[in-house]
Write a protein that holds these residues in place. Structure first.
Motif, PDB file in Angstrom:
ATOM      1  N   SER A   1       0.848  -1.189   0.000  1.00 31.22           N
ATOM      2  CA  SER A   1       0.000   0.000   0.000  1.00 31.22           C
ATOM      3  C   SER A   1       0.882   1.236   0.000  1.00 31.22           C
ATOM      4  O   SER A   1       2.035   1.197   0.455  1.00 31.22           O
ATOM      5  N   PRO A   2       0.364   2.381  -0.506  1.00 27.91           N
ATOM      6  CA  PRO A   2       1.157   3.616  -0.486  1.00 27.91           C
ATOM      7  C   PRO A   2       1.612   3.997   0.924  1.00 27.91           C
ATOM      8  O   PRO A   2       2.734   4.456   1.110  1.00 27.91           O
ATOM      9  N   ALA A   3       0.734   3.810   1.903  1.00 31.44           N
ATOM     10  CA  ALA A   3       1.111   4.159   3.277  1.00 31.44           C
ATOM     11  C   ALA A   3       2.249   3.275   3.770  1.00 31.44           C
ATOM     12  O   ALA A   3       3.135   3.716   4.496  1.00 31.44           O
ATOM     13  N   ALA A   4       2.229   1.986   3.366  1.00 21.11           N
ATOM     14  CA  ALA A   4       3.308   1.079   3.757  1.00 21.11           C
ATOM     15  C   ALA A   4       4.614   1.477   3.090  1.00 21.11           C
ATOM     16  O   ALA A   4       5.687   1.417   3.703  1.00 21.11           O
ATOM     17  N   ARG A   5       4.539   1.890   1.818  1.00 16.01           N
ATOM     18  CA  ARG A   5       5.746   2.335   1.129  1.00 16.01           C
ATOM     19  C   ARG A   5       6.322   3.584   1.803  1.00 16.01           C
ATOM     20  O   ARG A   5       7.539   3.726   1.951  1.00 16.01           O
ATOM     21  N   LYS A   6       5.430   4.491   2.188  1.00 14.21           N
ATOM     22  CA  LYS A   6       5.884   5.706   2.862  1.00 14.21           C
ATOM     23  C   LYS A   6       6.602   5.371   4.168  1.00 14.21           C
ATOM     24  O   LYS A   6       7.699   5.858   4.444  1.00 14.21           O
ATOM     25  N   LEU A   7       5.984   4.497   4.964  1.00 13.88           N
ATOM     26  CA  LEU A   7       6.573   4.134   6.240  1.00 13.88           C
ATOM     27  C   LEU A   7       7.907   3.424   6.047  1.00 13.88           C
ATOM     28  O   LEU A   7       8.864   3.658   6.787  1.00 13.88           O
ATOM     29  N   ALA A   8       7.974   2.565   5.020  1.00 16.57           N
ATOM     30  CA  ALA A   8       9.218   1.855   4.743  1.00 16.57           C
ATOM     31  C   ALA A   8      10.326   2.829   4.355  1.00 16.57           C
ATOM     32  O   ALA A   8      11.478   2.683   4.771  1.00 16.57           O
ATOM     33  N   ARG A   9       9.967   3.842   3.547  1.00 11.45           N
ATOM     34  CA  ARG A   9      10.965   4.846   3.173  1.00 11.45           C
ATOM     35  C   ARG A   9      11.459   5.599   4.403  1.00 11.45           C
ATOM     36  O   ARG A   9      12.651   5.855   4.568  1.00 11.45           O
ATOM     37  N   GLU A  10      10.505   5.971   5.277  1.00 13.35           N
ATOM     38  CA  GLU A  10      10.881   6.728   6.470  1.00 13.35           C
ATOM     39  C   GLU A  10      11.793   5.928   7.390  1.00 13.35           C
ATOM     40  O   GLU A  10      12.707   6.467   8.009  1.00 13.35           O
ATOM     41  N   LYS A  11      11.547   4.613   7.488  1.00 14.90           N
ATOM     42  CA  LYS A  11      12.317   3.755   8.378  1.00 14.90           C
ATOM     43  C   LYS A  11      13.539   3.147   7.693  1.00 14.90           C
ATOM     44  O   LYS A  11      14.348   2.473   8.337  1.00 14.90           O
ATOM     45  N   GLY A  12      13.643   3.362   6.366  1.00 12.45           N
ATOM     46  CA  GLY A  12      14.765   2.783   5.648  1.00 12.45           C
ATOM     47  C   GLY A  12      14.666   1.279   5.519  1.00 12.45           C
ATOM     48  O   GLY A  12      15.673   0.567   5.537  1.00 12.45           O
ATOM     49  N   ILE A  13      13.448   0.762   5.401  1.00 16.15           N
ATOM     50  CA  ILE A  13      13.223  -0.679   5.357  1.00 16.15           C
ATOM     51  C   ILE A  13      13.057  -1.142   3.923  1.00 16.15           C
ATOM     52  O   ILE A  13      12.351  -0.522   3.125  1.00 16.15           O
TER      53      ILE A  13
END
Length: 408
Positions: free
Chosen positions: A121-133
């Motif tokens: 999901s876009p929100a998951a991609r955003k969170l992954a980018r923020e956390k560097g995951i």
């Protein structure tokens, strides 16, 4: 070949933005499997493929604006031979209300190691980018393999990636290190457009009053434990204000109206919008038939709507058809503001932070918990007498909450 067509989304929605392709050219897709996610003004929708086969071509890129009825992809057989006649518009699975990924100036490792092909999901991609995951390293709970926010959160935090030389389409553009330029999300564009339309197309005025919260706070303090035990939901101030608003709307029906051309539509229902702040912007889902709900039902509905907003699961139905809106800037510490009306509605009540102030009680001065309230209204429909009377009635009911309990 089978065409993937943008279906009818909702009565007021004629276009959307390709948020992300869930299937890339060359990948196989099963009949009924999600192939693309579209972002609309209000919610995101996922479109399924009507045919099994291989994705032959994308006819729109991520970030492109597409119209209802537009062909955006082709699905065919693996060999490229005709597989099926063009299908009718694909059904929509109404899903999350988007909390848009905030553009960033760096690219996480997902683009360097191929995890951009991971379904997320876009929100998951955003969170992954923020956390560097790395999304490819996240184990999804979804049996279809789609990574959600909770999967990223469960994975933990990985080391941040080094900035890439070129930012992706959805990322911010850094110019000379002095400014960061980012494209407004579709929702932010819609919010900006509609707020401007309201300001330009209405004769908006705001009237203010202040409420002594002593009695309602005392009542809430006395009853909150019993209320929670009986209803499994906490007793907040929103149910009191919702009940007070409904009572005031019944006495001043033109505050519960809208203009349609040269006609005024008086609404005989009380669907009260509750403004909720999300990372992607303000959303206003409705407490439907608030006049028919008791305090526990109102509180429960608000909790449910807030959770759906946080989990990106609000639907179009949740946010359409409201008759009046309540917004509480007090949760952010706002002492006073002039709220802007929501859509075609002609009134909005603004609540603010509770602050202890010295006030005159008879011939004495006492320290009381006070709240400023504001009613913004369309002067084309509502005269000063009704606007002041409406707000005064809300004040009186909150200051005498037993009247609300008896009236409910």
């Amino acid at each position: 070949m089978a065409e993937i067509i943008v279906p009818e989304l909702a009565e007021s929605i004629t276009e959307g933005t390709v948020a992300q392709w869930l299937k890339q050219p060359g990948e196989s897709v099963e009949k009924g499997e999600f192939i693309v996610e579209l972002e609309t003004d209000k919610v995101n929708v996922e479109i399924i493929s009507e045919e099994a086969g291989i994705v032959q071509e994308h006819l729109a890129a991520e970030g492109d604006t597409v119209q209802v009825g537009q062909v955006i992809a082709i699905v065919g057989s693996g060999s490229g031979a005709p597989a099926a006649a063009p299908s009718a518009p694909a059904p929509v699975a109404e899903t999350v209300q988007k909390v848009e990924a905030a553009p960033v100036a760096t690219v996480a490792t997902e683009e360097a190691n191929g995890s951009d092909r991971t379904i997320a999901s876009p929100a998951a991609r955003k969170l992954a980018r923020e956390k560097g995951i790395d999304l490819a390293a996240v184990s999804p709970v979804d049996p279809m393999g789609r990574v959600r926010v909770q999967d990223v959160e469960a994975h933990g935090t990985a080391p941040k990636a080094q900035p890439a030389a070129t930012a992706p389409k959805a990322a911010a553009v850094v110019e000379d290190g002095r400014v960061t330029r980012e494209k407004m999300t579709r929702r932010r564009q819609t919010i900006a457009k509609r707020l401007l339309e309201v300001k330009q197309s209405t004769a908006m005025l705001t009237t203010f009053n202040e409420i002594d919260m002593t009695n309602v706070m005392a009542l809430r303090s006395r009853k909150k434990d019993q209320f929670f035990e009986q209803n499994d939901v906490r007793l907040g101030f929103m149910s009191f204000f919702t009940k007070a608003v409904v009572a005031a709307l019944k006495k001043y029906p033109y505050v519960n109206a809208e203009i349609d051309g040269d006609e005024i539509i008086l609404k005989n229902f009380y669907d009260i919008g509750v403004a909720i702040s999300t990372d992607g912007g303000l959303v206003v889902p409705n407490v439907v038939d608030a006049d028919r709900k008791n305090f526990a039902e109102i509180e429960g509905t608000i909790v449910e709507l807030a959770k759906k907003a946080r989990d990106n699961k609000l639907t179009i139905a949740d946010m359409t058809g409201g008759s009046f809106t309540i917004t509480n800037g007090g949760v952010f510490g706002s002492l006073m503001s002039t709220p802007i009306m929501n859509g075609t509605q002609v009134g909005i009540l603004g609540m603010h932070t509770i602050q202890k102030r010295p006030v005159a009680i008879g011939n004495n001065v006492e320290i009381r918990p006070m709240m400023y309230v504001a009613l913004s209204y369309d002067h084309r429909v509502i005269d000063g007498k009704d606007s002041v009377g409406f707000l005064k009635m809300v004040k009186e009911l909150i200051e005498n909450p037993e009247d609300l309990l008896l009236g409910s």
